[in-house]
Design a protein around this motif. Structure first.
Motif, PDB file in Angstrom:
ATOM      1  N   ARG A 105      11.424 -20.576   1.200  1.00 34.00           N
ATOM      2  CA  ARG A 105      10.019 -20.472   1.372  1.00 34.00           C
ATOM      3  C   ARG A 105       9.393 -19.389   0.104  1.00 34.00           C
ATOM      4  O   ARG A 105      10.212 -18.332  -0.201  1.00 34.00           O
ATOM      5  N   GLU A 107       7.500 -17.007   0.300  1.00 32.96           N
ATOM      6  CA  GLU A 107       7.602 -15.609   0.792  1.00 32.96           C
ATOM      7  C   GLU A 107       8.710 -14.842   0.566  1.00 32.96           C
ATOM      8  O   GLU A 107       8.909 -13.854   0.332  1.00 32.96           O
ATOM      9  N   LEU A 111       8.838 -11.062  -1.086  1.00 35.11           N
ATOM     10  CA  LEU A 111       9.404 -10.077  -0.697  1.00 35.11           C
ATOM     11  C   LEU A 111      10.392  -9.551  -1.518  1.00 35.11           C
ATOM     12  O   LEU A 111      10.529  -8.250  -1.720  1.00 35.11           O
ATOM     13  N   VAL A 133       6.943   6.473  -0.188  1.00 34.84           N
ATOM     14  CA  VAL A 133       6.379   5.288  -0.266  1.00 34.84           C
ATOM     15  C   VAL A 133       7.055   4.026  -0.955  1.00 34.84           C
ATOM     16  O   VAL A 133       7.412   3.038  -0.408  1.00 34.84           O
ATOM     17  N   MET A 137       8.422   0.619   0.982  1.00 37.95           N
ATOM     18  CA  MET A 137       8.076  -0.721   0.459  1.00 37.95           C
ATOM     19  C   MET A 137       9.605  -1.562   0.494  1.00 37.95           C
ATOM     20  O   MET A 137       9.338  -2.616   0.678  1.00 37.95           O
ATOM     21  N   ALA A 144      12.105  -7.592   6.622  1.00 40.47           N
ATOM     22  CA  ALA A 144      11.642  -9.019   6.914  1.00 40.47           C
ATOM     23  C   ALA A 144      12.704  -9.917   6.398  1.00 40.47           C
ATOM     24  O   ALA A 144      12.862 -10.890   7.099  1.00 40.47           O
ATOM     25  N   ARG A 150      14.432 -17.477  11.049  1.00 42.91           N
ATOM     26  CA  ARG A 150      13.743 -17.141  12.345  1.00 42.91           C
ATOM     27  C   ARG A 150      14.155 -17.336  13.490  1.00 42.91           C
ATOM     28  O   ARG A 150      14.067 -16.958  14.759  1.00 42.91           O
TER      29      ARG A 150
ATOM     30  N   TYR B 141      -8.531   9.102  -4.835  1.00 40.47           N
ATOM     31  CA  TYR B 141      -8.972   7.999  -5.745  1.00 40.47           C
ATOM     32  C   TYR B 141      -8.585   8.639  -7.101  1.00 40.47           C
ATOM     33  O   TYR B 141      -8.782   7.880  -8.174  1.00 40.47           O
ATOM     34  N   TYR B 146      -1.741   6.881  -7.543  1.00 45.21           N
ATOM     35  CA  TYR B 146      -0.442   5.877  -7.712  1.00 45.21           C
ATOM     36  C   TYR B 146       0.119   5.773  -6.288  1.00 45.21           C
ATOM     37  O   TYR B 146       0.200   4.787  -6.043  1.00 45.21           O
ATOM     38  N   PRO B 147       0.487   6.829  -5.515  1.00 43.76           N
ATOM     39  CA  PRO B 147       0.805   6.566  -3.986  1.00 43.76           C
ATOM     40  C   PRO B 147      -0.072   5.818  -3.166  1.00 43.76           C
ATOM     41  O   PRO B 147       0.277   5.064  -2.497  1.00 43.76           O
ATOM     42  N   LEU B 150       0.027   2.075  -4.108  1.00 44.82           N
ATOM     43  CA  LEU B 150       1.559   1.692  -3.677  1.00 44.82           C
ATOM     44  C   LEU B 150       1.506   1.668  -2.076  1.00 44.82           C
ATOM     45  O   LEU B 150       2.126   0.594  -1.546  1.00 44.82           O
ATOM     46  N   LEU B 153       0.276  -1.856  -1.402  1.00 48.37           N
ATOM     47  CA  LEU B 153       1.102  -2.854  -1.579  1.00 48.37           C
ATOM     48  C   LEU B 153       2.058  -2.777  -0.147  1.00 48.37           C
ATOM     49  O   LEU B 153       2.529  -3.854   0.081  1.00 48.37           O
ATOM     50  N   VAL B 154       2.235  -1.651   0.092  1.00 50.24           N
ATOM     51  CA  VAL B 154       3.237  -1.540   1.384  1.00 50.24           C
ATOM     52  C   VAL B 154       2.481  -2.248   2.471  1.00 50.24           C
ATOM     53  O   VAL B 154       3.180  -3.298   3.034  1.00 50.24           O
ATOM     54  N   LEU B 156       0.550  -4.766   1.940  1.00 51.61           N
ATOM     55  CA  LEU B 156       0.449  -6.245   1.810  1.00 51.61           C
ATOM     56  C   LEU B 156       1.777  -6.938   2.091  1.00 51.61           C
ATOM     57  O   LEU B 156       1.843  -7.977   2.697  1.00 51.61           O
ATOM     58  N   VAL B 157       2.881  -6.082   1.907  1.00 54.22           N
ATOM     59  CA  VAL B 157       4.270  -6.348   2.194  1.00 54.22           C
ATOM     60  C   VAL B 157       4.338  -6.751   3.519  1.00 54.22           C
ATOM     61  O   VAL B 157       4.758  -7.743   4.094  1.00 54.22           O
ATOM     62  N   VAL B 160       2.778 -10.076   4.500  1.00 57.43           N
ATOM     63  CA  VAL B 160       3.380 -11.122   4.097  1.00 57.43           C
ATOM     64  C   VAL B 160       4.482 -11.518   5.145  1.00 57.43           C
ATOM     65  O   VAL B 160       4.758 -12.518   5.449  1.00 57.43           O
ATOM     66  N   ALA B 161       5.291 -10.076   5.352  1.00 58.52           N
ATOM     67  CA  ALA B 161       6.435 -10.342   6.411  1.00 58.52           C
ATOM     68  C   ALA B 161       5.919 -10.950   7.533  1.00 58.52           C
ATOM     69  O   ALA B 161       6.553 -11.744   8.305  1.00 58.52           O
ATOM     70  N   VAL B 163       3.400 -12.733   8.209  1.00 55.45           N
ATOM     71  CA  VAL B 163       3.060 -14.108   8.328  1.00 55.45           C
ATOM     72  C   VAL B 163       4.358 -15.063   8.102  1.00 55.45           C
ATOM     73  O   VAL B 163       4.666 -15.938   8.811  1.00 55.45           O
ATOM     74  N   ALA B 164       4.988 -14.485   7.102  1.00 56.24           N
ATOM     75  CA  ALA B 164       6.227 -15.097   6.877  1.00 56.24           C
ATOM     76  C   ALA B 164       7.170 -15.242   8.315  1.00 56.24           C
ATOM     77  O   ALA B 164       7.918 -16.290   8.657  1.00 56.24           O
ATOM     78  N   LEU B 165       7.372 -14.297   9.190  1.00 57.02           N
ATOM     79  CA  LEU B 165       8.101 -14.474  10.044  1.00 57.02           C
ATOM     80  C   LEU B 165       7.583 -15.165  11.502  1.00 57.02           C
ATOM     81  O   LEU B 165       8.282 -15.497  12.453  1.00 57.02           O
ATOM     82  N   LEU B 167       4.296 -17.434  11.333  1.00 60.43           N
ATOM     83  CA  LEU B 167       3.415 -18.553  11.316  1.00 60.43           C
ATOM     84  C   LEU B 167       4.341 -19.916  11.288  1.00 60.43           C
ATOM     85  O   LEU B 167       5.255 -19.794  10.694  1.00 60.43           O
TER      86      LEU B 167
END
Lengths: 489, 200
Positions: A105, A107, A111, A133, A137, A144, A150, B141, B146-147, B150, B153-154, B156-157, B160-161, B163-165, B167
């Motif tokens: 998929r 995703e 990822l 950070v 990430m 995941a 799953r 700001y 930079y952090p 970032l 984005l963490v 966002l990850v 995404v994770a 939803v992926a796991l 949905l």
């Protein structure tokens, strides 16, 4: 209120990868049928584009940006190029495996792209905050991905273990960082180094923080006694994800170790070298002995990975002798060389496991390699190269990697440590050679020919041959590692 | 002991007791509520440090959002306490030994000799018109952009994770898509059939 807009130029590669991650996510939402091939090809293109950017902006200069939070140096650039390469090969190997199991998929690729970004941030971090950070990430993406299958209870359990232990390790790391900040008053790694250089006091607090930092680093490297997650996660995760975890993140963990310990806390080298020595001895002994008892090849490679990380630490712990850091460059170069070679070997080893798997069948037991020579003499030879190289048989690249770290350890006066490591790698040779034995001298359990896509076969062959070819001319690779580090000190 | 010190010790004592109860309470709902108390007292201590914005954010985000969600989840799950407590006594000696060792080390290092007022002098109090929130925003700001980006984005990850796991598109459910239902045209539902007139 005088704020200067930071220079974005050194971080173009990071910005590109971040933007592409978001673009892949958005475009894949609107594509119905072609979302899967698009995400795969776009993530490969992202890695290629990032490699171009890093290659063309690579110069020997050390430059800082974003208020000294970001460092761009030769070590970072070389490690980033290796990360792109390892991720691209990983995605190539995984493609067929993921499609067979309906796991391809979009995703997955999003990822993987963000995991790459996390590794790049870790590699270029010059600030405790960016180290953390970037690490989060990377780790979040990996948690995941481990659970990505799953419906598999085993994958979910592995992901849960990885997540809980990883969160604990991050907590320890953060606590250590807060102590280092308390003692030095700086979050920036070069600032920390200067603060330690100028003031002799508060050593106790620094050492206390260092212990916690070391626990976090050891967890990410997967070395004893913070190794418990490694076999379970390698075993439980889908093989494509195991391949991902065991390759590029090791380079990022190496970079994090270098940044924190060498760039930041170099003045405390005597102390952290002693800690690394315990970690290295534990990993080499436990990794090699526990791997003997495994019948599952993913678990076996997990324990072998623990011992390889222990070997890598041998290079890191022999940099400074009695306050004299003349040997440091060669020692850290050998450790970096070891990390790069381990990634190359690990790619090929898990690539072989993927090659032998097919829809509905996981070739994860050593017995599944039985009689591989009768099914495919070429790939049996490739696997033999990998196993010989991991065991450290002369004239494969793994031999020179071991030789380099052992030379570094001997040069630093740790002859007994080198002897112990050689003894343990002799024990380790048993389980590597057992795989070669079952491939050549046992009858196959399943005589069907190997069905895999041509690109997997081609790249895997190139990977196996690279292990043999670099073994014939290792000096260039070692020299380029040392040269990459030379620019950073 | 002036009033500030008294308030600090009061908050610190309540926080430690609440934290202890979080891990010792038998009922998971009580544990979650004690965690809320611990967050409140931590917010109070931050207030003493003149970090007003952080204190309010801690209460709003952790107590208002995270812990309420957490309480819902705890109440909905059927947690089997006996299985969680399994093996408690067999792990206790090793765990207690390591825990005590760590506490002892922390007491030695974190005591007054290293973190006392002489080695860590008290920062001067901020001026009257000083805005904590404004300074935080300015730093986030500008210098820490930079952090900060970032970290977004963490998040966002994480989305995404999640939803992926979780949905799943179930097939065969009778749910109706409202936008399709609204967009329906007369022609989709009614078919005009012209029939020859028939006699008789």
């Amino acid at each position: 209120m005088n704020f200067v807009v930071p220079n974005f130029a050194p971080a173009y590669a990071e910005l590109f990868v971040a933007a592409m991650g978001v673009v892949i996510l958005l475009v894949a939402v609107f594509l119905k049928q072609s979302a899967r091939p698009f995400a795969y090809l776009a993530s490969l293109a992202t890695l290629l584009g990032a490699a171009f950017i890093t290659w063309y902006t690579m110069d020997g200069q050390v430059s800082y940006t974003f208020g000294n939070m970001y460092i761009d140096d030769l070590m970072g650039d070389v490690l980033k190029l290796m990360v792109y390469f390892a991720m691209a090969v990983t995605l190539l190997y995984s493609r067929g495996y993921l499609t067979d199991r309906k796991m391809d998929r979009p995703e997955y690729f999003v990822l993987a792209t963000f995991a790459t970004l996390g590794m790049m941030v870790m590699i270029s971090a010059n600030h405790l905050l960016t180290v953390y950070v970037g690490l989060e990430m990377l780790s979040l993406s990996l948690y995941a991905l481990v659970a990505f299958d799953r419906d598999s209870a085993r994958s979910t359990e592995a992901a849960m273990k990885y997540f809980v232990l990883g969160a604990l390790a991050s907590g320890l790391l953060l606590y250590g960082m807060s102590m280092v900040y308390g003692a030095t008053g700086s979050l920036e790694l070069s600032g920390i180094a200067q603060a330690i250089y100028h003031q002799a006091g508060n050593r106790t607090v620094l050492l206390f923080g260092l212990v916690f930092l070391m626990a976090g680093i050891a967890f990410k490297l997967g070395v004893v006694p913070f190794h418990m997650w490694v076999p379970d996660v390698y075993h439980g995760a889908p093989t494509a994800v195991t391949l991902l975890i065991s390759t590029a993140p090791k380079l990022a963990a190496f970079a994090m170790t270098m940044r924190l310990l060498v760039n930041g806390l170099f003045e405390l080298a005597d102390q952290w070298q002693a800690m690394l020595m315990f970690l290295a001895i534990g990993s080499i002994v436990l990794g090699n002995i526990a791997a003997v008892a495994q019948s599952n090849i993913k678990r076996m490679l997990a324990y072998s990975g623990i011992s390889h990380m222990g070997f890598m630490l041998l290079g890191l712990l022999s940099g400074v002798v009695d306050g004299d850091s003349r040997l440091a460059l060669n020692a850290y170069g050998s450790a970096m060389f070891y990390a790069v070679v381990y990634v190359l070997m690990s790619l090929a080893a898990f690539g072989m496991v993927i090659l032998l798997s097919r829809a509905g069948f996981e070739a994860e037991n050593i017995d599944d390699f039985k009689g591989l020579n009768k099914r495919s003499p070429w790939f049996a030879a490739m696997m033999m190269f990998v196993m010989f190289s991991m065991a450290g048989v002369p004239f494969f690249v793994g031999f020179f990697a071991k030789l380099a770290v052992l030379q570094a350890a001997v040069a630093a006066g740790y002859v007994w440590l080198a002897v112990l490591a050689v003894m343990m790698s002799l024990i380790g040779a048993f389980y590597y050679l057992r795989v070669v034995k079952v491939m050549y001298f046992d009858d196959p359990l399943d005589a069907s020919p190997i069905s895999a896509s041509a690109d997997l076969k081609l790249v895997l062959s190139a990977n196996g041959l690279a292990i043999a070819v670099f073994g014939l001319m290792p000096s260039q690779l070692i020299e380029s590692c040392v040269a990459a580090l030379a620019g950073s000190f | 002991m002036d009033f500030k010190t008294f308030v600090f010790y009061m908050f610190a004592t309540i926080m430690i007791l609440a934290s202890l109860r979080v891990i010792t309470a038998r009922n998971p709902v009580h544990a979650a509520l004690f965690l809320v108390l611990a967050f409140f007292t931590a917010g109070g201590i931050w207030m003493l440090l003149e970090a007003e914005f952080l204190a309010i954010t801690l209460v709003m985000v952790y107590v208002g959002a995270v812990m309420v969600l957490f309480l819902f989840v705890v109440m909905m799950l059927d947690i089997n306490l006996d299985r969680i407590r399994e093996g408690f006594w067999s792990y206790l000696p090793l765990g207690a030994a390591i825990g005590l060792l760590m506490v002892a080390e922390m007491v030695i290092v974190l005591g007054g000799s290293y973190f006392g007022l002489d080695s860590m002098p008290e920062p001067p109090a901020a001026a009257a018109g000083y805005s904590n929130t404004r300074e935080l925003g300015r730093l986030l700001y500008t210098e820490y952009v930079y952090p900060f980006e970032l970290a977004s984005l963490v998040l966002l990850v994480a989305m995404v994770a999640a939803v992926a796991l979780t949905l799943r598109h179930r097939k065969g459910t009778k749910s109706v898509n409202p936008s399709q239902q609204i967009a329906v045209k007369r022609n989709d539902r009614v078919r005009m059939v012209s029939m020859p007139t028939e006699k008789e």
